[in-house]
Write an enzyme that holds these catalytic residues in place. Structure first.
Site, PDB file in Angstrom:
ATOM      1  N   SER A 104       0.867  -1.185   0.000  1.00  0.00           N
ATOM      2  CA  SER A 104       0.000   0.000   0.000  1.00  0.00           C
ATOM      3  C   SER A 104       0.899   1.230   0.000  1.00  0.00           C
ATOM      4  CB  SER A 104      -0.852  -0.028   1.278  1.00  0.00           C
ATOM      5  OG  SER A 104      -1.437   1.224   1.501  1.00  0.00           O
ATOM      6  N   TYR A 134      -1.592  -0.796  10.476  1.00  0.00           N
ATOM      7  CA  TYR A 134      -1.776  -1.124   9.054  1.00  0.00           C
ATOM      8  C   TYR A 134      -0.564  -0.646   8.251  1.00  0.00           C
ATOM      9  CZ  TYR A 134      -4.228  -1.410   4.513  1.00  0.00           C
ATOM     10  OH  TYR A 134      -4.600  -1.696   3.221  1.00  0.00           O
TER      11      TYR A 134
HETATM   12  P1  NAD Z   1     -11.786  -5.979   0.790  1.00  0.00           P
HETATM   13  O1  NAD Z   1     -12.142  -5.754   2.238  1.00  0.00           O
HETATM   14  O2  NAD Z   1     -12.797  -5.665  -0.262  1.00  0.00           O
HETATM   15  O3  NAD Z   1     -11.311  -7.500   0.612  1.00  0.00           O
HETATM   16  C1  NAD Z   1     -10.561  -8.186   1.563  1.00  0.00           C
HETATM   17  C2  NAD Z   1     -11.080  -9.626   1.589  1.00  0.00           C
HETATM   18  O4  NAD Z   1     -10.258 -10.373   2.514  1.00  0.00           O
HETATM   19  C3  NAD Z   1     -12.526  -9.747   2.115  1.00  0.00           C
HETATM   20  O5  NAD Z   1     -13.311 -10.456   1.166  1.00  0.00           O
HETATM   21  C4  NAD Z   1     -12.389 -10.520   3.416  1.00  0.00           C
HETATM   22  O6  NAD Z   1     -13.459 -11.424   3.661  1.00  0.00           O
HETATM   23  C5  NAD Z   1     -11.092 -11.284   3.197  1.00  0.00           C
HETATM   24  N1  NAD Z   1     -10.472 -11.686   4.453  1.00  0.00           N
HETATM   25  C6  NAD Z   1     -10.405 -10.981   5.614  1.00  0.00           C
HETATM   26  N2  NAD Z   1      -9.785 -11.706   6.550  1.00  0.00           N
HETATM   27  C7  NAD Z   1      -9.440 -12.887   5.975  1.00  0.00           C
HETATM   28  C8  NAD Z   1      -8.788 -14.058   6.449  1.00  0.00           C
HETATM   29  N3  NAD Z   1      -8.350 -14.148   7.707  1.00  0.00           N
HETATM   30  N4  NAD Z   1      -8.608 -15.088   5.589  1.00  0.00           N
HETATM   31  C9  NAD Z   1      -9.049 -15.004   4.310  1.00  0.00           C
HETATM   32  N5  NAD Z   1      -9.686 -13.934   3.802  1.00  0.00           N
HETATM   33  C10 NAD Z   1      -9.882 -12.893   4.634  1.00  0.00           C
HETATM   34  O7  NAD Z   1     -10.438  -5.173   0.584  1.00  0.00           O
HETATM   35  P2  NAD Z   1      -9.765  -4.618  -0.759  1.00  0.00           P
HETATM   36  O8  NAD Z   1      -9.934  -3.153  -0.762  1.00  0.00           O
HETATM   37  O9  NAD Z   1     -10.174  -5.404  -1.948  1.00  0.00           O
HETATM   38  O10 NAD Z   1      -8.223  -4.900  -0.427  1.00  0.00           O
HETATM   39  C11 NAD Z   1      -7.518  -6.032  -0.894  1.00  0.00           C
HETATM   40  C12 NAD Z   1      -6.061  -5.874  -0.515  1.00  0.00           C
HETATM   41  O11 NAD Z   1      -5.554  -4.663  -1.062  1.00  0.00           O
HETATM   42  C13 NAD Z   1      -5.811  -5.788   0.988  1.00  0.00           C
HETATM   43  O12 NAD Z   1      -4.590  -6.413   1.294  1.00  0.00           O
HETATM   44  C14 NAD Z   1      -5.708  -4.301   1.235  1.00  0.00           C
HETATM   45  O13 NAD Z   1      -4.954  -4.041   2.400  1.00  0.00           O
HETATM   46  C15 NAD Z   1      -4.990  -3.877  -0.024  1.00  0.00           C
HETATM   47  N6  NAD Z   1      -5.118  -2.457  -0.389  1.00  0.00           N
HETATM   48  C16 NAD Z   1      -6.340  -1.901  -0.668  1.00  0.00           C
HETATM   49  C17 NAD Z   1      -6.422  -0.561  -1.053  1.00  0.00           C
HETATM   50  C18 NAD Z   1      -7.746   0.093  -1.392  1.00  0.00           C
HETATM   51  O14 NAD Z   1      -7.755   1.283  -1.715  1.00  0.00           O
HETATM   52  N7  NAD Z   1      -8.858  -0.637  -1.364  1.00  0.00           N
HETATM   53  C19 NAD Z   1      -5.258   0.206  -1.126  1.00  0.00           C
HETATM   54  C20 NAD Z   1      -4.037  -0.394  -0.827  1.00  0.00           C
HETATM   55  C21 NAD Z   1      -3.982  -1.728  -0.471  1.00  0.00           C
END
Ligand code: NAD
Length: 267
Positions: free
Chosen positions: A150, A163
């Protein structure tokens, strides 16, 4: 293999990899969300199967691994997508002095130890454990691991120390694992998404009337391109990094996909 594939970003990756001809194992703690993604891929003519998997439970991952070996054979690509923050590890104030002006302010001193451990475990251990389980399939077979960092891995964002620290650890681990597997035909890389609007952060970024919140104003002022990213704009880097012809000599890198945010000092 995509963990967190019931979510916004990795559900989209699952669809794009299936459209590119991959057989996709859709892993998520939320079985319903994983099933929805797998069903959509299947309806579109692709190959996918949903698995309920907890990235923090080694025994469960081993079990899921056995099922996937039987269904699809050994893993070629692992995307470690499960991750996220938690309010218990988030302060209400950006600067300590602001506590006086915020009612019942949760400050740095009030951060919950269990909340901090939860966020660190989900993002860091939740990347390490699936890598232990699925990289075993890849030795000598030109496998790929792709981690998700991130922007806060480079410079921590305000309010979210756990985080930010966990995502910095992901970049460090990507380099460590890339080195460890460099002579075993496994490349390990990462992407660092900038700012994208999703359902989980929409309320933080826009007021009910659709106008930007102060946090959005800061984000856009810090992004030279002056806009949020579109989730689909993450896909090119993913397809590139896991392509052994295009990126065969690339390992241990983390590509920012951020409209220039990480490059800009603000001045
Ligand atoms: P999201 O919340 O839509 O998806 C995360 C998924 O992980 C969910 O479906 C959840 O059920 C699953 N999850 C949670 N705990 C779990 C576990 N213990 N075992 C298995 N699955 C589990 O989030 P997102 O926005 O799609 O983010 C995906 C990745 O990208 C994450 O690592 C997040 O930190 C990273 N990220 C997101 C953004 C953003 O702007 N959305 C920016 C930078 C990084």
């Amino acid at each position: 293999m995509i963990t967190g594939a019931g979510g916004a970003i990795c559900g989209m990756f699952a669809e794009k990899l299936a459209a590119a001809g991959g057989k996709v194992a859709v892993l998520d703690l939320n079985g319903e969300a994983a099933q929805k993604v797998a069903d959509k891929i299947t309806a579109d003519g692709g190959t996918a199967k949903a698995y309920v998997a907890n990235v923090l439970d080694r025994a469960n991952l081993d079990q899921v691994h056995e099922q996937i070996l039987a269904d699809f054979g050994p893993c070629d690509v692992l995307i470690n997508g499960a991750g996220g923050n938690n309010p218990r590890a988030t302060t209400d104030n950006e600067f300590h002095y602001e506590a006086e002006t915020i009612e019942n302010c949760k400050t740095f001193f009030d951060l919950d130890k269990d909340g901090v451990e939860f966020v660190f475990a989900l993002n860091w251990l939740g990347t390490l454990l699936p890598s232990q389980v699925f990289a075993a399939d890849m030795i000598g077979r030109k496998g790929n691991i792709l981690n998700i960092a991130s922007m806060n891995a480079y410079t921590p964002l305000t309010k979210i120390p756990a985080y930010s620290g966990a995502k910095a650890a992901i970049v460090n681990f990507t380099q460590w694992l890339a080195t460890y597997f460099a002579k075993s035909d496994i490349r390990v890389n990462a992407i660092a998404p900038g700012f994208f609007v999703g359902n989980q952060n929409r309320a933080l970024l826009f007021k009910e009337d659709g106008t930007p919140t102060p946090r959005t104003e800061k984000i856009l002022a810090g992004t030279p391109m002056g806009r949020f990213g579109e989730l689909e704009e993450l896909v090119g880097a993913v397809l590139f990094l896991i392509n052994n012809d295009a990126a065969g000599f690339i390992t241990g890198v983390c590509i920012p996909i951020d409209g220039g945010y990480a490059a800009y000092s603000g001045v």
